[in-house]
Design an enzyme around this catalytic site. Structure first.
Site, PDB file in Angstrom:
ATOM      1  N   PHE A  16       0.718  -1.292   0.009  1.00  0.00           N
ATOM      2  CA  PHE A  16       0.296  -0.344   0.202  1.00  0.00           C
ATOM      3  C   PHE A  16       0.947   1.715  -0.111  1.00  0.00           C
ATOM      4  CE2 PHE A  16      -2.201   2.548   3.414  1.00  0.00           C
ATOM      5  CZ  PHE A  16      -2.800   3.231   2.285  1.00  0.00           C
ATOM      6  N   LEU A  40       5.722 -10.159  -2.960  1.00  0.00           N
ATOM      7  CA  LEU A  40       5.105 -10.496  -3.137  1.00  0.00           C
ATOM      8  C   LEU A  40       4.195 -11.706  -2.467  1.00  0.00           C
ATOM      9  CD1 LEU A  40       5.140 -10.236  -7.152  1.00  0.00           C
ATOM     10  CD2 LEU A  40       5.107  -8.527  -5.931  1.00  0.00           C
ATOM     11  N   ILE A  65      13.407  -9.979   2.049  1.00  0.00           N
ATOM     12  CA  ILE A  65      14.732  -9.053   2.710  1.00  0.00           C
ATOM     13  C   ILE A  65      14.795 -10.053   4.583  1.00  0.00           C
ATOM     14  CG2 ILE A  65      13.150  -6.828   2.891  1.00  0.00           C
ATOM     15  CD1 ILE A  65      11.778  -7.697   5.587  1.00  0.00           C
ATOM     16  N   SER A  90       1.473  -6.320   7.461  1.00  0.00           N
ATOM     17  CA  SER A  90       1.190  -4.600   9.120  1.00  0.00           C
ATOM     18  C   SER A  90      -0.177  -5.449   9.372  1.00  0.00           C
ATOM     19  CB  SER A  90       1.233  -4.128   7.665  1.00  0.00           C
ATOM     20  OG  SER A  90      -0.198  -4.389   6.817  1.00  0.00           O
ATOM     21  N   GLU A 137       2.034   2.522  16.921  1.00  0.00           N
ATOM     22  CA  GLU A 137       1.683   1.466  17.509  1.00  0.00           C
ATOM     23  C   GLU A 137       2.207   1.217  18.989  1.00  0.00           C
ATOM     24  OE1 GLU A 137      -0.788  -1.641  16.385  1.00  0.00           O
ATOM     25  OE2 GLU A 137      -1.979  -0.543  14.701  1.00  0.00           O
ATOM     26  N   TYR A 160       2.242  -7.636  16.385  1.00  0.00           N
ATOM     27  CA  TYR A 160       2.535  -6.589  15.745  1.00  0.00           C
ATOM     28  C   TYR A 160       3.845  -5.527  15.728  1.00  0.00           C
ATOM     29  CZ  TYR A 160       2.339  -2.940  12.165  1.00  0.00           C
ATOM     30  OH  TYR A 160       2.650  -1.525  11.817  1.00  0.00           O
ATOM     31  N   SER A 161       2.730  -5.005  17.282  1.00  0.00           N
ATOM     32  CA  SER A 161       3.210  -3.497  17.031  1.00  0.00           C
ATOM     33  C   SER A 161       4.420  -3.783  18.264  1.00  0.00           C
ATOM     34  CB  SER A 161       2.059  -2.851  18.184  1.00  0.00           C
ATOM     35  OG  SER A 161       1.755  -3.656  19.395  1.00  0.00           O
ATOM     36  N   ALA A 162       4.931  -5.144  19.026  1.00  0.00           N
ATOM     37  CA  ALA A 162       5.702  -5.803  19.806  1.00  0.00           C
ATOM     38  C   ALA A 162       7.050  -5.634  18.250  1.00  0.00           C
ATOM     39  CB  ALA A 162       5.440  -7.071  20.712  1.00  0.00           C
ATOM     40  N   PRO A 215     -17.627  -5.324  10.040  1.00  0.00           N
ATOM     41  CA  PRO A 215     -18.294  -5.208  11.246  1.00  0.00           C
ATOM     42  C   PRO A 215     -17.173  -4.740  12.849  1.00  0.00           C
ATOM     43  CG  PRO A 215     -16.356  -6.451  10.316  1.00  0.00           C
ATOM     44  CD  PRO A 215     -17.763  -5.565   9.617  1.00  0.00           C
ATOM     45  N   ASP A 290     -14.738  -8.019  20.604  1.00  0.00           N
ATOM     46  CA  ASP A 290     -13.406  -6.672  20.491  1.00  0.00           C
ATOM     47  C   ASP A 290     -12.117  -7.479  19.687  1.00  0.00           C
ATOM     48  OD1 ASP A 290     -12.093  -4.633  20.216  1.00  0.00           O
ATOM     49  OD2 ASP A 290     -12.578  -3.965  22.458  1.00  0.00           O
TER      50      ASP A 290
HETATM   51  P1  NAD Z   1       1.518  -3.850   3.806  1.00  0.00           P
HETATM   52  O1  NAD Z   1       1.081  -5.432   4.070  1.00  0.00           O
HETATM   53  O2  NAD Z   1       0.403  -2.903   2.390  1.00  0.00           O
HETATM   54  O3  NAD Z   1       2.937  -3.786   2.545  1.00  0.00           O
HETATM   55  C1  NAD Z   1       3.699  -4.964   2.913  1.00  0.00           C
HETATM   56  C2  NAD Z   1       5.240  -4.983   1.733  1.00  0.00           C
HETATM   57  O4  NAD Z   1       5.725  -5.537   2.126  1.00  0.00           O
HETATM   58  C3  NAD Z   1       4.079  -5.823   0.446  1.00  0.00           C
HETATM   59  O5  NAD Z   1       3.854  -5.386  -1.121  1.00  0.00           O
HETATM   60  C4  NAD Z   1       4.615  -7.370   0.874  1.00  0.00           C
HETATM   61  O6  NAD Z   1       4.899  -8.142  -0.273  1.00  0.00           O
HETATM   62  C5  NAD Z   1       5.779  -6.639   1.364  1.00  0.00           C
HETATM   63  N1  NAD Z   1       6.605  -7.800   2.160  1.00  0.00           N
HETATM   64  C6  NAD Z   1       6.066  -8.870   3.525  1.00  0.00           C
HETATM   65  N2  NAD Z   1       7.048  -9.598   3.749  1.00  0.00           N
HETATM   66  C7  NAD Z   1       8.641  -9.486   2.652  1.00  0.00           C
HETATM   67  C8  NAD Z   1       9.129  -9.568   2.957  1.00  0.00           C
HETATM   68  N3  NAD Z   1       9.624 -10.751   3.990  1.00  0.00           N
HETATM   69  N4  NAD Z   1      10.215  -9.423   2.063  1.00  0.00           N
HETATM   70  C9  NAD Z   1      10.123  -8.955   1.055  1.00  0.00           C
HETATM   71  N5  NAD Z   1       8.772  -7.822   1.261  1.00  0.00           N
HETATM   72  C10 NAD Z   1       7.841  -8.016   1.858  1.00  0.00           C
HETATM   73  O7  NAD Z   1       2.440  -2.159   4.294  1.00  0.00           O
HETATM   74  P2  NAD Z   1       2.236  -0.622   4.359  1.00  0.00           P
HETATM   75  O8  NAD Z   1       0.040  -0.466   4.774  1.00  0.00           O
HETATM   76  O9  NAD Z   1       1.839  -0.090   2.879  1.00  0.00           O
HETATM   77  O10 NAD Z   1       2.742  -0.481   5.521  1.00  0.00           O
HETATM   78  C11 NAD Z   1       4.170  -0.408   5.059  1.00  0.00           C
HETATM   79  C12 NAD Z   1       4.778  -0.308   5.562  1.00  0.00           C
HETATM   80  O11 NAD Z   1       4.667   0.613   6.463  1.00  0.00           O
HETATM   81  C13 NAD Z   1       5.083  -0.820   7.123  1.00  0.00           C
HETATM   82  O12 NAD Z   1       6.596  -1.114   7.381  1.00  0.00           O
HETATM   83  C14 NAD Z   1       4.285  -0.796   8.319  1.00  0.00           C
HETATM   84  O13 NAD Z   1       4.504  -0.864   9.886  1.00  0.00           O
HETATM   85  C15 NAD Z   1       4.175   0.919   7.975  1.00  0.00           C
HETATM   86  N6  NAD Z   1       3.542   1.535   8.615  1.00  0.00           N
HETATM   87  C16 NAD Z   1       1.958   0.911   8.115  1.00  0.00           C
HETATM   88  C17 NAD Z   1       0.592   2.709   8.052  1.00  0.00           C
HETATM   89  C18 NAD Z   1      -0.399   2.017   7.623  1.00  0.00           C
HETATM   90  O14 NAD Z   1      -1.352   2.543   7.892  1.00  0.00           O
HETATM   91  N7  NAD Z   1      -0.995   0.789   7.319  1.00  0.00           N
HETATM   92  C19 NAD Z   1       0.871   2.872   9.490  1.00  0.00           C
HETATM   93  C20 NAD Z   1       2.514   3.635   9.750  1.00  0.00           C
HETATM   94  C21 NAD Z   1       3.608   2.537   9.349  1.00  0.00           C
HETATM   95  O1  DAU Z   2      -1.473   3.478  13.341  1.00  0.00           O
HETATM   96  C1  DAU Z   2      -0.667   2.903  12.171  1.00  0.00           C
HETATM   97  C2  DAU Z   2      -0.997   1.440  11.916  1.00  0.00           C
HETATM   98  O2  DAU Z   2      -2.697   1.693  11.360  1.00  0.00           O
HETATM   99  C3  DAU Z   2      -0.132   0.880  11.326  1.00  0.00           C
HETATM  100  O3  DAU Z   2       1.083   0.534  11.724  1.00  0.00           O
HETATM  101  C4  DAU Z   2      -0.551  -0.913  10.493  1.00  0.00           C
HETATM  102  O4  DAU Z   2      -0.241  -1.665   9.713  1.00  0.00           O
HETATM  103  C5  DAU Z   2      -2.050  -0.686  10.230  1.00  0.00           C
HETATM  104  O5  DAU Z   2      -2.894  -1.615   9.882  1.00  0.00           O
HETATM  105  C6  DAU Z   2      -3.063   0.366  11.112  1.00  0.00           C
HETATM  106  O6  DAU Z   2      -3.585  -0.466  12.221  1.00  0.00           O
HETATM  107  P1  DAU Z   2      -4.995  -0.145  12.515  1.00  0.00           P
HETATM  108  O7  DAU Z   2      -4.925  -1.607  13.608  1.00  0.00           O
HETATM  109  O8  DAU Z   2      -5.317   0.366  13.716  1.00  0.00           O
HETATM  110  O9  DAU Z   2      -5.898  -0.979  11.704  1.00  0.00           O
HETATM  111  P2  DAU Z   2      -7.083  -1.154  11.260  1.00  0.00           P
HETATM  112  O10 DAU Z   2      -7.399  -1.229  10.109  1.00  0.00           O
HETATM  113  O11 DAU Z   2      -6.725  -2.807  11.275  1.00  0.00           O
HETATM  114  O12 DAU Z   2      -7.500  -0.975  12.149  1.00  0.00           O
HETATM  115  C7  DAU Z   2      -8.620   0.697  12.780  1.00  0.00           C
HETATM  116  C8  DAU Z   2      -9.342   0.742  13.626  1.00  0.00           C
HETATM  117  O13 DAU Z   2     -10.370   0.203  13.080  1.00  0.00           O
HETATM  118  C9  DAU Z   2      -8.694  -0.199  14.667  1.00  0.00           C
HETATM  119  O14 DAU Z   2      -9.596   0.425  16.394  1.00  0.00           O
HETATM  120  C10 DAU Z   2      -9.611  -1.935  14.413  1.00  0.00           C
HETATM  121  C11 DAU Z   2     -11.013  -1.460  13.913  1.00  0.00           C
HETATM  122  N1  DAU Z   2     -11.779  -2.543  12.919  1.00  0.00           N
HETATM  123  C12 DAU Z   2     -11.144  -2.848  12.284  1.00  0.00           C
HETATM  124  C13 DAU Z   2     -11.081  -4.393  11.323  1.00  0.00           C
HETATM  125  C14 DAU Z   2     -10.001  -4.370   9.837  1.00  0.00           C
HETATM  126  C15 DAU Z   2     -12.520  -2.396  13.568  1.00  0.00           C
HETATM  127  O15 DAU Z   2     -13.373  -2.214  13.936  1.00  0.00           O
HETATM  128  N2  DAU Z   2     -13.157  -3.777  12.597  1.00  0.00           N
HETATM  129  C16 DAU Z   2     -12.778  -4.646  11.551  1.00  0.00           C
HETATM  130  O16 DAU Z   2     -13.316  -5.354  10.386  1.00  0.00           O
END
Ligand code: NAD
Ligand code: DAU
Length: 354
Positions: A16, A40, A65, A90, A137, A160-162, A215, A290
């Site tokens: 993403f 991928l 990686i 993630s 997180e 995840y966060s740990a 949900p 929850d």
């Molecule tokens: P994502 O899950 O959409 O994408 C992760 C990518 O990493 C995928 O393309 C996957 O194929 C690749 N990948 C996974 N394991 C791999 C491996 N062993 N070797 C090579 N590639 C691998 O994640 P995202 O939401 O785009 O998040 C990207 C980064 O940003 C993560 O490190 C996440 O912790 C961090 N982050 C995400 C958010 C968020 O809200 N999505 C917020 C803050 C930080």
């Molecule tokens: O804060 C940054 C983080 O945000 C990133 O590090 C993570 O990679 C990213 O996935 C995201 O984590 P969250 O757990 O906050 O995101 P998620 O979209 O899973 O959930 C957002 C909120 O919505 C959370 O409080 C849980 C709730 N939720 C989520 C899902 C998927 C629901 O109530 N129902 C659902 O089906």
């Protein structure tokens, strides 16, 4: 291979945030060679990169990686000056059902990248940079007041966060112990196009369109700070080029929403876009068990990156949300493809469990 001005490795570029970052870098820096290394997994999709796949300054390498051989090979082939490391597992819910994959990718994978970069650069750190993209997180859960700052003590609560906290500590350890020129950022919840529909917003957009239940975990009272993904990528660009080695920068949207309020707003926007009568989508809201250890509130104090590097979010939330909904409705095939075929198992694993 001619040495372009900089050779940059972006890991996880088919996911993403990574795919948005690649669009930004490939278009903005024609003088850089930008290599996307991605395994991928279910979350990586080369469709996200169609518009830039033939750009002369872009290369894709399928690589894991956690593999020392594969990553060392890439460093030999491209002689990278910089690494922007996003590859990770993630999704919090998946970390609860399968923590080991998160330990391997997020911790072992990060240390492997650090080791290979360190060995390749061999103490010659002039013009080099290792950027770890991390999450808010790691700081744990807030009560009704207060914000996460860069000096908030780490208190991760999900696997995840740990795993991300652990990788942050290791990245800092390589700065202090070996002098590796690292920089980190910890960002709040991103939203926008190309997000796998296991995360709240794309999942709910998909379900509303298909009149499936929404949900909501617990009472929907948890709070997240939402940031448009394009703004996050601009922050990464700024920090990569201007951040100080060894420093951490918090990135956030200054945009807190209680889940249930955000979901009701989304339902309203969707009713309007789909020509449904007002209130129709809200009827799909279903309160479910929850999430285990569900963090109550995240809120970022992003004043350091604003004051020191001049970054602040540009996209106001109503505009960003509408743009996001429009993208998913216009790109129905993308949503259909990532919830079927090779991706179906991953999508259903998440969805059916509830
Ligand atoms: P994502 O899950 O959409 O994408 C992760 C990518 O990493 C995928 O393309 C996957 O194929 C690749 N990948 C996974 N394991 C791999 C491996 N062993 N070797 C090579 N590639 C691998 O994640 P995202 O939401 O785009 O998040 C990207 C980064 O940003 C993560 O490190 C996440 O912790 C961090 N982050 C995400 C958010 C968020 O809200 N999505 C917020 C803050 C930080
Ligand atoms: O804060 C940054 C983080 O945000 C990133 O590090 C993570 O990679 C990213 O996935 C995201 O984590 P969250 O757990 O906050 O995101 P998620 O979209 O899973 O959930 C957002 C909120 O919505 C959370 O409080 C849980 C709730 N939720 C989520 C899902 C998927 C629901 O109530 N129902 C659902 O089906």
């Amino acid at each position: 291979m001619d040495k372009m001005k900089k050779h940059i490795l972006i890991t996880g570029g088919a996911g993403f945030i990574g795919s948005h970052l690649l669009h930004l870098f490939v278009n903005k820096y024609p003088e850089y060679l930008i290599v996307n290394a991605d395994k991928l997994t279910y979350a990586g999709n080369l469709e996200n990169l169609k518009e830039i796949e033939n750009a002369p300054n872009y290369r894709f390498e399928k690589a894991d990686i956690t593999s020392n051989d594969e990553i060392s090979e890439l460093f030999k082939k491209y002689d990278f000056d910089g690494v922007i490391h996003l590859a990770a597992e993630s999704h919090v819910d998946r970390s609860i059902s399968n923590p080991m994959e998160f330990i391997n990718t997020n911790i072992v994978g990060t240390v492997n990248l650090l080791n290979v970069a360190r060995a390749h650069w061999n103490g010659n750190y002039e013009g080099k940079r290792f950027y770890h993209v991390s999450t808010d997180e790691v700081y744990g859960s807030l009560g009704d007041t207060g914000y996460f700052t860069e000096s908030t003590a780490y208190d991760p609560r999900s696997p995840y966060s740990a795993s991300k906290a652990s990788s942050d500590h290791l990245v800092r350890a390589y700065f202090h112990t070996y002098g590796l020129p690292v920089v980190l950022s910890n960002c709040s919840n991103n939203y926008g196009p190309y997000q796998f529909p296991e995360k709240l917003l794309p999942l709910f957009i998909h379900n509303i369109r298909n009149r499936k239940p929404l949900p909501v975990y617990g009472k929907g009272e948890n709070i997240r700070d939402w940031l448009y993904v394009g703004d996050h990528c601009e922050a990464i660009d700024t920090i990569f080029h201007k951040g100080t080695a060894g420093e951490t920068y918090n990135i956030g949207g200054n945009n807190e929403w209680k889940n249930i309020d955000l979901i009701r707003l989304l339902c309203k926007v969707m009713d309007n876009k789909l020509g449904r009568k007002e209130g129709e989508s809200e009827e799909l809201i279903t309160f479910v068990k929850d999430r285990a250890g569900h963090d109550m509130r995240y809120a970022i104090d992003a004043s350091k990156v604003k004051k020191e590097l001049g970054w602040e979010p540009k996209t106001d939330f109503p505009t960003g949300l509408e743009k996001t909904v429009d993208w998913y409705l216009t790109n129905k095939e993308w949503l259909e493809s990532v919830t079927s075929g090779q991706y179906q198992k991953y999508y259903e694993d998440q969805y059916i469990k509830r």
